[in-house]
Design an enzyme around this catalytic site. Structure first.
Site, PDB file in Angstrom:
ATOM      1  NE  ARG A  39      59.560   9.256  24.753  1.00  0.00           N
ATOM      2  CZ  ARG A  39      58.513   8.707  24.166  1.00  0.00           C
ATOM      3  NH1 ARG A  39      58.299   7.398  24.283  1.00  0.00           N
ATOM      4  NH2 ARG A  39      57.675   9.430  23.467  1.00  0.00           N
ATOM      5  CE  LYS A 176      47.347   6.943   6.788  1.00  0.00           C
ATOM      6  NZ  LYS A 176      46.584   6.040   7.660  1.00  0.00           N
ATOM      7  N   GLY A 331      59.340  12.107  18.125  1.00  0.00           N
ATOM      8  CA  GLY A 331      59.274  11.068  17.101  1.00  0.00           C
ATOM      9  C   GLY A 331      60.269  11.247  15.983  1.00  0.00           C
ATOM     10  N   GLY A 354      52.705  12.192  19.964  1.00  0.00           N
ATOM     11  CA  GLY A 354      51.257  12.420  20.072  1.00  0.00           C
ATOM     12  C   GLY A 354      50.911  13.428  21.152  1.00  0.00           C
TER      13      GLY A 354
HETATM   14  C1  3PG Z   1      54.881   7.282  22.810  1.00  0.00           C
HETATM   15  O1  3PG Z   1      55.960   6.750  22.590  1.00  0.00           O
HETATM   16  O2  3PG Z   1      54.225   7.840  21.916  1.00  0.00           O
HETATM   17  C2  3PG Z   1      54.381   7.335  24.214  1.00  0.00           C
HETATM   18  O3  3PG Z   1      55.231   6.622  25.067  1.00  0.00           O
HETATM   19  C3  3PG Z   1      52.966   6.813  24.286  1.00  0.00           C
HETATM   20  O4  3PG Z   1      52.932   5.501  23.821  1.00  0.00           O
HETATM   21  P1  3PG Z   1      51.604   4.963  23.118  1.00  0.00           P
HETATM   22  O5  3PG Z   1      51.463   5.730  21.842  1.00  0.00           O
HETATM   23  O6  3PG Z   1      51.798   3.494  22.929  1.00  0.00           O
HETATM   24  O7  3PG Z   1      50.456   5.271  24.072  1.00  0.00           O
END
Ligand code: 3PG
Ligand code: MG
Length: 380
Positions: A39, A176, A331, A354
């Site tokens: 990142r 999930k 992720g 997300g």
């Molecule tokens: C992440 O790693 O998903 C983003 O940096 C957002 O972080 P957060 O889910 O804690 O808002």
């Protein structure tokens, strides 16, 4: 090109201007060391452009979830050290989430944040689904633009929604169904096939009447999965075999014993489904090979345990080898690709988890709306 936001070139000249750069430097840190600096590296094209134009760059980020309190465990110091190596001369503010005003989108916090700056750049794709102060606030006060990373993420992910080359095969895993229901529905609107693996497949298998043993299963989602199967059964592809761990077995602990066996779509009582089986892995691989667009999010099994990595490995190899345009949502799937040394084989690895799912679902994010001037705070 479907970039609905102002780009760096749309900013007024930034030579000699102090530019506030919101980045997502929320990197994994263990014992004070950064485990993966993707990142940080991903923001370098934007930083270089700004520095080349003669701007003075001050970056800011959140790190973890310190919940509005100063907590040294979440200090950005490791990021500052790495950033200084990669981009000397760029300043980094302390963790935005040390102040409750960040997550609370407090106008007073926004005012302090923008003070002394002449422009704002959002390159924090991974945090742009959060209506937090540093994401939606500054564009209301400063000339603002999307950085290179944010713009590319938006192009690629919105492109999947608007005109994917077909066949478009989406592969979803993770534990999930409830977390991914809206993205499942959004993908069923655009994808030709949606392949389901990971823990969430057992709720679908249960909806088809199969026994799932001790596998993860969201009982309250079984009816929802049943109706998805009824409406979209021709495009939803479920595993035809499962790798299961027998009674007494423990994840991440082969020494605990417990038999590992391939079963069909019915997991015996007391057994836990932990990966897609070899037949399914081959079938998913073939579908990925024949696709022209592939989106993958979520592992197929418990890939952190070498006994149960085969399904995820097979999908990762198929994604890396196919001639299709390939997009991997952040992720765990990005971590899996890196674990198998395959990250170079993918066209786009999203830096957002997300955020990438929400952009696919909604076609927009709070951070993008703010850059377009379309964001309204619901307070003050
Ligand atoms: C992440 O790693 O998903 C983003 O940096 C957002 O972080 P957060 O889910 O804690 O808002
Ligand atoms: Mg997150």
């Amino acid at each position: 090109m479907v970039t609905p936001v102002p780009l760096l070139e749309d900013l007024p000249p930034v030579a000699g201007v102090r530019v506030l750069l919101r980045a997502d430097f929320n990197v994994p840190v263990r014992d004070g060391e950064i485990v993966d600096d993707l990142r940080i590296r991903a923001a370098l094209p934007t930083i270089r452009w700004l520095l080349d134009q003669g701007a003075e760059v001050v970056a800011c980020t959140h790190l973890g979830r310190p919940k509005g309190k100063v907590d040294p465990a979440y200090s950005v110091e490791p990021v500052r050290v790495r950033l200084a190596e990669l981009a000397p001369g760029v300043e980094l503010l302390e963790n935005l989430r040390y102040d409750p005003g960040e997550e609370g989108n407090d106008p007073a916090f926004v005012a302090r944040l923008v003070d002394g700056f002449g422009a704002y750049v959002n390159d924090a794709f991974g945090a742009s689904h959060r209506a937090h102060a540093s994401i939606v606030g500054p564009p209301q006060f400063l000339p603002s633009a999307a950085g290179r990373l944010l713009a590319r993420e938006v192009d690629v992910l919105l492109g999947l929604r608007t005109d994917p080359k077909r066949p478009f095969v989406a592969v979803l895993g993770g534990s999930k169904v409830s977390d991914k229901l809206t993205v499942i529905e959004a993908l069923l609107d655009v994808a030709d096939q949606l392949l389901i693996g990971g823990g969430m497949c057992f709720t679908f298998l249960a909806a088809q009447g199969h026994g799932v043993g001790a596998s993860l299963c969201e009982r309250d989602m079984v009816d929802t999965c049943g109706s998805l199967l009824e409406r979209h059964g021709d495009r939803l592809v479920l595993p035809s075999d499962i790798t299961a761990l027998g009674p007494g077995g423990k994840l991440m602990d082969p020494a605990a014993g417990g038999e590992v066996r391939q079963v069909g779509t019915t997991v015996p009582d007391g057994w836990t489904g932990v990966d897609i089986g070899p037949g399914t892995a081959a079938d998913f691989g073939d579908r990925i090979t024949e696709a022209r667009t592939v989106f993958w999010n979520g592992p197929m099994g418990v890939f952190e345990d070498p006994r149960f990595e085969s399904g995820t490995r097979a999908v990762a190899h198929a994604v890396a080898d196919t001639r299709a345009f390939t997009v991997v949502g952040g992720g765990d799937s990005a971590a899996a690709l890196a674990q198998f040394g395959l990250d170079d084989g993918v066209d786009h690895v999203s830096t957002g988890g997300g955020a990438s799912l929400e952009l696919l679902e909604q076609g927009d994010l709070p951070g993008l709306a703010a850059l377009r001037g379309d964001w309204k705070d619901d307070h003050g």
